[in-house]
Scaffold this motif. Structure first.
Motif, PDB file in Angstrom:
ATOM      1  N   ILE A   1      10.276   0.126   0.266  1.00  0.00           N
ATOM      2  CA  ILE A   1       9.426   0.004  -0.920  1.00  0.00           C
ATOM      3  C   ILE A   1       8.476  -1.171  -0.752  1.00  0.00           C
ATOM      4  CG2 ILE A   1       9.415  -0.353  -3.416  1.00  0.00           C
ATOM      5  CD1 ILE A   1      12.223   0.836  -3.503  1.00  0.00           C
TER       6      ILE A   1
ATOM      7  N   LEU B   1       3.816   0.802  -5.504  1.00  0.00           N
ATOM      8  CA  LEU B   1       4.589   2.023  -5.272  1.00  0.00           C
ATOM      9  C   LEU B   1       3.670   3.136  -4.775  1.00  0.00           C
ATOM     10  CD1 LEU B   1       6.978   2.178  -8.371  1.00  0.00           C
ATOM     11  CD2 LEU B   1       7.414   1.230  -6.099  1.00  0.00           C
TER      12      LEU B   1
ATOM     13  N   VAL C   1      -1.015   1.963  -8.224  1.00  0.00           N
ATOM     14  CA  VAL C   1      -0.112   2.667  -7.316  1.00  0.00           C
ATOM     15  C   VAL C   1      -0.956   3.426  -6.295  1.00  0.00           C
ATOM     16  CG1 VAL C   1       1.665   2.952  -9.092  1.00  0.00           C
ATOM     17  CG2 VAL C   1      -0.031   4.772  -8.729  1.00  0.00           C
TER      18      VAL C   1
ATOM     19  N   ASP D   1       7.715   6.735  -2.694  1.00  0.00           N
ATOM     20  CA  ASP D   1       8.855   6.211  -3.458  1.00  0.00           C
ATOM     21  C   ASP D   1       9.249   7.152  -4.590  1.00  0.00           C
ATOM     22  OD1 ASP D   1       8.841   3.543  -2.115  1.00  0.00           O
ATOM     23  OD2 ASP D   1       6.876   3.405  -3.086  1.00  0.00           O
TER      24      ASP D   1
ATOM     25  N   HIS E   1       8.649   0.948 -11.435  1.00  0.00           N
ATOM     26  CA  HIS E   1       7.947  -0.193 -10.821  1.00  0.00           C
ATOM     27  C   HIS E   1       8.590  -1.506 -11.251  1.00  0.00           C
ATOM     28  CE1 HIS E   1       4.741  -2.989  -9.719  1.00  0.00           C
ATOM     29  NE2 HIS E   1       4.763  -3.423 -10.971  1.00  0.00           N
TER      30      HIS E   1
ATOM     31  N   ARG F   1      13.060  -2.227  -9.632  1.00  0.00           N
ATOM     32  CA  ARG F   1      13.144  -1.790  -8.238  1.00  0.00           C
ATOM     33  C   ARG F   1      14.586  -1.449  -7.814  1.00  0.00           C
ATOM     34  NH1 ARG F   1       8.262  -2.510  -5.471  1.00  0.00           N
ATOM     35  NH2 ARG F   1       6.652  -2.590  -7.089  1.00  0.00           N
TER      36      ARG F   1
END
Length: 298
Positions: free
Chosen positions: A74, A78, A109, A152, A214, A217
């Motif tokens: 990660i 993301l 993102v 992700d 987000h 995590r």
């Protein structure tokens, strides 16, 4: 065709993928010997609608290959993966709306869009000035999974589906699914501990779930691991394919005598009339009708 020219020595197996197939499975029940559903809701609908054929209706999950690649770590931003046809029904244009909601929250993102379809040109045009969108159309499944492994979260804003293979394959990689509620049976795969299911068209809810992941995590990693473990335990290719082969082998016992259901045919459908002549005659008659209607309007 089977209703017109049934083949009594053949066993007909009908694979019912989603709600759109249900009407066909009911309409042509006279020529179907065995029904197979890979979605639990679709299976229950078939059983409830066709109780006389319950012993012929089977629920068999899809099987997928174990991924040959591993998910990328990660990153700060993301990466969201969309893997499906570029089609309105799959919600391809909703991705841009979700991204706008995220920007309103101050969240940037990256998007990886994988697929092809009728909305390709319009979609690519709409993201031409968006540097966080990346489109690919890999030539085989291995390359497709390599690309998807960079993500992700898997987002599928589809309005009609059964059990999408892309959902299973990305979950196997460890991506957390955030999808529309395109079929009630999807709840048996995506539990509240694994991913999120939102009402169809609710782009803000999709953005809220992405923002939550987000900000959490550890929860993102936990859900991804749970998704991968679920697929590995229930959707193995060899095990599930064996179940399909066994059904095909034994389904011959369910073969029934089938009676032709021949509708009243138009004169142009007579076997002695070549198809191209029949089409030409229909086209001429259509143009004549249009000309008559146009003449009446003056």
């Amino acid at each position: 065709a089977l209703t017109l020219y049934p083949r009594p020595k053949k066993t007909v197996v009908f694979l019912c993928h989603d709600a759109a197939y249900l009407d066909w499975g009911i309409k042509y029940q006279s020529v179907i010997d065995v029904w197979v559903a890979h979605n639990s809701w679709v299976y229950n609908q078939l059983v409830q609608t066709l109780p006389a054929h319950q012993e012929r209706i089977h629920f068999l999950r899809f099987g997928i290959k174990s991924p040959r690649t591993t998910k990328s770590p990660i990153q700060k931003n993301l990466t969201i993966v969309y893997l499906a046809r570029l089609h309105k029904r799959k919600g391809i244009h909703d991705l841009i709306i979700v991204d706008e909601h995220l920007l309103e929250k101050g969240l940037e993102v990256n998007w990886i869009v994988i697929g092809d379809g009728p909305e390709k040109s319009l979609f690519l045009s709409s993201i031409s000035d968006k540097t966080n969108f990346h489109w690919e159309s890999p030539e085989n499944n291995d390359l497709c999974m390599q690309t998807a492994s960079k993500g992700d979260i898997f987002v599928l804003p589809s309005s009609l589906d059964g059990t999408p293979l892309a959902l299973l394959e990305t979950m196997a990689l460890g991506l957390v699914p955030v999808v529309y509620d395109f079929c009630p049976g999807i709840h048996s795969i995506i539990s509240k501990e694994i991913g999120f299911i939102t009402p169809v068209g609710d782009t803000r809810a999709v953005a809220e779930h992405i923002h939550f992941l987000h900000s959490n995590r550890h929860d993102l990693e936990r859900r991804g691991q749970a998704a991968s473990e679920l697929i590995q335990a229930n959707f193995q290719l060899n095990d599930n394919n064996t179940a399909y082969f066994n059904l095909f082998h034994t389904s011959i016992a369910f073969r029934r005598n089938k009676v032709a259901q021949r509708p009243a045919l138009n004169r142009l459908d007579h076997p002695s009339i070549p198809l191209f002549i029949a089409k030409l005659a229909r086209l001429i008659m259509k143009r004549l009708r249009e000309w008559r209607n146009l003449s009446k309007s003056f």
